[in-house]
Write an enzyme that holds these catalytic residues in place. Structure first.
Site, mmCIF file in Angstrom:
data_model
loop_
_atom_site.group_PDB
_atom_site.id
_atom_site.type_symbol
_atom_site.label_atom_id
_atom_site.label_comp_id
_atom_site.label_asym_id
_atom_site.label_seq_id
_atom_site.Cartn_x
_atom_site.Cartn_y
_atom_site.Cartn_z
ATOM 1 N N ALA A 41 -6.542 -29.927 5.263
ATOM 2 C CA ALA A 41 -6.579 -30.968 6.316
ATOM 3 C C ALA A 41 -5.198 -31.641 6.365
ATOM 4 C CB ALA A 41 -7.686 -31.979 6.049
ATOM 5 N N HIS A 46 1.596 -34.440 3.710
ATOM 6 C CA HIS A 46 1.641 -33.204 2.918
ATOM 7 C C HIS A 46 2.939 -32.435 3.195
ATOM 8 C CE1 HIS A 46 -2.852 -33.748 3.451
ATOM 9 N NE2 HIS A 46 -2.743 -33.719 2.138
ATOM 10 N N GLN A 70 -14.248 -32.822 -8.316
ATOM 11 C CA GLN A 70 -13.591 -34.128 -8.284
ATOM 12 C C GLN A 70 -14.235 -35.060 -7.254
ATOM 13 O OE1 GLN A 70 -9.676 -32.685 -7.304
ATOM 14 N NE2 GLN A 70 -9.161 -34.539 -6.204
ATOM 15 N N LYS A 160 1.193 -42.083 -2.647
ATOM 16 C CA LYS A 160 -0.044 -42.668 -2.093
ATOM 17 C C LYS A 160 -1.156 -42.639 -3.146
ATOM 18 C CE LYS A 160 -3.419 -42.035 1.484
ATOM 19 N NZ LYS A 160 -4.265 -40.999 0.846
ATOM 20 N N ASP A 161 -1.252 -41.515 -3.874
ATOM 21 C CA ASP A 161 -2.249 -41.416 -4.939
ATOM 22 C C ASP A 161 -1.532 -41.705 -6.259
ATOM 23 O OD1 ASP A 161 -4.701 -40.156 -3.431
ATOM 24 O OD2 ASP A 161 -2.922 -39.150 -2.685
ATOM 25 N N SER A 197 -6.014 -37.598 5.451
ATOM 26 C CA SER A 197 -6.954 -36.738 6.182
ATOM 27 C C SER A 197 -8.137 -37.573 6.668
ATOM 28 C CB SER A 197 -7.470 -35.630 5.274
ATOM 29 O OG SER A 197 -6.418 -35.134 4.485
#
Ligand code: AMP
Length: 292
Positions: A41, A46, A70, A160-161, A197
């Protein structure tokens, strides 16, 4: 920086031996291998990782694998878009060399492949881990498996993560893997909303209004720098601003150490700090952060 000739072709593999065969050839020819794991997505966020990867390495590998272990919510897993030829086209346009898109049985042929001798520890229990139990353990399992398969020189992850990035770094150190984990900046929509996404699931009005998340984080980061009001007050105000709009429910709005994500202490040691938030909008969980 690498340049691409028109007609650059993405080569796509869905089995481990096929991928490893082409990567062995790259290694024999002394090519450095960069790796970008994704769940598909794809969006510009990305693709910015692919660009960073291409700039730093001779060959780029992306993976698309929606990892069931996960997701703690099976509905969330079901809703996650999978198998999208648009993704392949985007990777090709971005100059990605190799795509690995394995099936679930290819990744996890037996139970032993779902286990690793690494626990994210308390770092995995805070923030995202608090509302998604098991998420980071599952993430660590799949990233370790992908690293073992691809054996990259560098792996690229989005800020972001941020919690994921720290846990992957810890895991690489734990297993003494010769992989450099590279953190890449957050790519945003024009209103400041971090690309995700999940943004597709928001109504146009909420998506537009969600630019307030980044603005609120940026203001909080500035207040931390100014050090004129208490951290508690900054976090409280941030939460109030977001919830005051009526469309958002805040899970957390926290000021933490950027080293281990422990709650930050005002006038504490001179650690790098980070302000992070998770917000539900239209039932969609959105995360974002700003380094101070
Ligand atoms: P995902 O497919 O959501 O698992 O994300 C794959 C990688 O893309 C992770 O390293 C994410 O942190 C990164 N990523 C996702 N969104 C963004 C963004 N807006 N900017 C930069 N990187 C991102």
């Amino acid at each position: 920086m690498r340049s691409f000739f028109p007609g650059h072709m993405l080569k796509k593999y869905d089995t481990i031996p096929d991928l490893q065969h082409v990567l062995a050839y790259q290694r024999e020819n002394k090519k450095s291998i960069g790796f970008v794991p994704t769940m598909g997505a794809l969006h510009q966020g990305h693709l910015s990782l692919i660009e960073a990867c291409n700039n730093a390495c001779n060959a780029s590998v992306a993976s698309i694998f929606v990892n069931p272990t996960q997701f703690n919510d099976p509905e969330d897993y079901k809703k996650y878009p999978k198998d999208n030829p648009i993704d392949w086209h985007m990777l090709e346009e971005a100059g990605c060399d190799f795509l690995f898109s394995p099936s679930v049985p290819e990744m996890y042929p037996d139970e032993s492949t779902k286990k690793i001798d690494f626990d994210p520890g308390t770092l995995g229990e805070r923030l995202e881990g608090a509302s998604r139990p098991g998420h980071f353990k599952g993430m660590a399992v799949v990233v370790k498996r992908l690293f073992d398969i691809v054996m990259p020189d560098k792996a690229f992850f989005g800020q972001k993560d941020y919690q994921q990035y720290l846990i992957v770094k810890n895991m690489v150190a734990h297993f003494e893997m010769p992989i450099e984990v590279v953190k890449c900046p957050i790519i945003r929509e024009p209103n400041g909303l971090a690309m995700s996404s999940r943004n597709e699931r928001l109504s146009p009005e909420i998506r537009q209004g969600a630019g307030i998340i980044y603005k609120t984080l940026t203001k909080a980061a500035q207040q931390v720098r100014d050090n004129s009001i208490s951290f508690d007050q900054i976090m409280h105000e941030g939460k109030m601003v977001l919830e005051g709009l009526g469309n958002f429910t805040v899970d957390y709005f926290d000021i933490c150490s950027a080293i281990d994500l422990k709650p930050a202490h005002q006038n504490g040691p001179d650690d790098e700090l980070i302000v992070l938030t998770a917000v539900y909008a239209d039932g969609v969980r959105l995360i974002d952060n700003v380094l101070v």
